[in-house]
Scaffold this active site. Structure first.
Site, PDB file in Angstrom:
ATOM      1  N   CYS A  30      32.253 -56.726  29.502  1.00 16.64           N
ATOM      2  CA  CYS A  30      33.031 -55.982  28.519  1.00 16.64           C
ATOM      3  C   CYS A  30      32.971 -56.774  27.215  1.00 16.64           C
ATOM      4  O   CYS A  30      32.006 -57.463  26.934  1.00 16.64           O
ATOM      5  CB  CYS A  30      34.460 -55.758  28.996  1.00 16.64           C
ATOM      6  N   MET A  31      34.022 -56.688  26.399  1.00 17.42           N
ATOM      7  CA  MET A  31      33.994 -57.366  25.105  1.00 17.42           C
ATOM      8  C   MET A  31      33.937 -58.882  25.227  1.00 17.42           C
ATOM      9  O   MET A  31      33.272 -59.551  24.457  1.00 17.42           O
ATOM     10  CB  MET A  31      35.246 -56.976  24.304  1.00 17.42           C
TER      11      MET A  31
END
Length: 506
Positions: A30-31
């Site tokens: 993810c981020m």
């Protein structure tokens, strides 16, 4: 080339510490986190992983999550995938088969036990929603920054021949975001992704303006991402029904046709109108809430966001943020919620000063603060405030005051919003937008950060430690597995870890 070598070295350091290639069942990111599906959780060496320089911390959830930070994780993940493939290819065939079966059996038992204890249907549903929207965040960030740059150039009257091109770049993704949501939704719910995208594309097709439903003409984009999500979920169920009843010889023709036809008709003559009303209500309520109770709403939102993150409930806000960005060009909620990170930073600085003799915790804070200022809060949460107990609560107090500050200006009519979701802290500055000019928007957001830092610091410094807790932790120790490792800084092995004890002052 040096950067590639560094990323590969990080991946190579991580792989054996999670049990090797044979123990990895899935890889995603993810981020900020490398998310791994593992056959056998017991093979993971947590303390050694935390000591890897690039690792900021680890989180054991539905997947095993290694916090690497924004930018780094996107570069390390491909290298990690290559190493896993190479490891599987070079492993002896018989041993690989036997080991995989044994690990899968053990891992399934452990995973089932954890899920039975921690997972709930609601949280699993929210994770699915997050899985739909999180892959869109890089595009939202990129297009958001371009939109901000374009707005600045337009206001200054510079590069007038270039600004139309920048506007097209910034707006193109948002114009078709419903298609991407539909694609990801069908993929997440077990359908054919392209059929989900095809049904969602109906929502943004200009020709729907010629269609009347519920006594009014439809408009392209009506229903937005919520309509696309509903349309794609419906398409998945129609497709699965067709797979059960349509003869295999006709499946390739009949199933996709019926899926698009049935889901499309329901979308046009039902979902677009209903989702449009819901989307409008979300925007209206957000505006009303901050216009009439901005300071109070900001206090609650900023104060409770960290616990929401800990419980995984913050994922419910992702579609709301996206809907607001789609409607208004920015979400007014994210800058307020970002104040939770400011409170966390202020609390960590207070802990640093309150524990002058505990070098292990102070080292953690010094190494994790830069990431904290940029909005990456995991190292400070899992390495400092949460294990200590009270500082986590006082960090929430700092977030509440920062949120109240930003909310108060929203109440006065100065909307402060973000054109994308994902970043927070200082990293949110390039994505800020509002209704009274960029200068005022930046000033209000910066003021909120300062208030959050100060409130988190003061609350933690004076109320973050009981006398017993302060006496227990304010000692000169060099623990073997101190929270310093949670921020990626190895600690010398000379004594016990004070954070393994339950804080007495919680």
């Amino acid at each position: 080339m040096a950067t590639e070598d560094k990323n590969r070295a990080t991946a190579a350091a991580i792989l054996p510490l999670v049990g090797g290639a044979a123990n990895v069942s899935s890889i995603a990111h993810c981020m900020t986190r490398l998310r791994l599906g593992l056959h056998d959780r017991s093979l993971v060496q947590d303390d050694a992983l935390k000591a890897v320089p690039a690792v900021m911390g680890v989180v054991d959830d539905d997947t095993y999550q290694i916090v690497l930070g924004p930018g780094t994780v996107a570069r390390v993940t491909p290298e990690f995938e290559k190493l896993v493939e190479e490891g599987r290819a070079s492993a002896p065939e018989p041993a690989t088969t036997v080991t995989a079966e044994e690990l899968a059996s053990q891992g399934a038992e452990m995973k089932a036990a954890r899920k039975a204890k921690n997972a709930t249907p609601f949280k699993l549903f929210l994770r699915r929603i997050a899985n739909i929207f999180v892959p869109l965040i890089p595009a939202l960030i990129g297009c958001g920054i371009i939109a901000g740059l374009n707005g600045l150039l337009v206001n200054l009257g510079w590069l007038t021949s270039v600004t139309p091109a920048l506007a097209a770049m910034a707006s193109g993704f948002m114009a078709l975001i419903a298609v991407f949501v539909g694609y990801n939704t069908a993929k997440e719910f077990g359908g054919t992704p392209i059929l989900g995208g095809a049904v969602a594309a109906i929502i943004v097709f200009p020709g729907v303006a010629n269609i009347e439903a519920f006594g009014q003409k439809l408009s392209p984009g009506q229903g937005g991402v919520l309509g696309a999500l509903g349309a794609a979920v419906l398409a998945v169920y129609v497709e699965k029904w067709c797979r059960r009843w349509v003869p295999e010889a006709l499946d390739v023709l009949v199933t996709p046709t019926l899926t698009v036809l049935i889901s499309g008709l329901v979308t046009i003559f039902g979902l677009m109108y209903v989702a449009g009303e819901v989307s409008t209500a979300i925007g209206t309520f957000a505006d009303w809430l901050l216009s009439n109770g901005g300071a109070g709403a900001g206090l609650v939102l900023g104060g409770f966001f960290l616990p929401l993150v800990m419980l995984g409930l913050h994922q419910a806000l992702i579609p709301i943020h996206t809907t607001l960005i789609e409607q208004q060009g920015y979400t007014v909620l994210l800058p307020i919620l970002a104040m939770a990170g400011a409170g966390q930073v202020g609390a960590a600085i207070a802990v640093f000063f309150r524990l002058p003799r505990n070098e292990s915790i102070r080292r953690t804070i010094k190494s994790a603060l830069p990431a904290g200022f940029l909005g990456v809060g995991e190292p400070l949460i899992y390495g400092v405030s949460l294990p200590l107990g009270r500082p986590f609560i006082t960090a929430c107090v700092g977030g509440a005051f920062g949120g109240a500050f930003v909310g108060f200006f929203n109440q006065l009519g100065d909307a402060v919003g973000s054109t994308a979701i994902g970043p927070s802290g200082w990293a949110l500055f390039p994505l800020l937008d509002g209704n009274h000019g960029l200068g005022a928007t930046i000033a209000i957001y910066a003021g909120g950060l300062v208030v959050g830092y100060l409130a988190g610091f003061v609350a933690t410094y004076f109320f973050g430690f009981s006398k017993d807790l302060l006496t227990e932790f304010n000692v000169s120790q060099e623990p073997a597995a101190s929270p310093a490792t949670a921020a990626g800084t190895p600690a010398p092995v000379t004594g016990p870890d004070p954070l393994e004890k339950t804080p007495a002052g919680v």
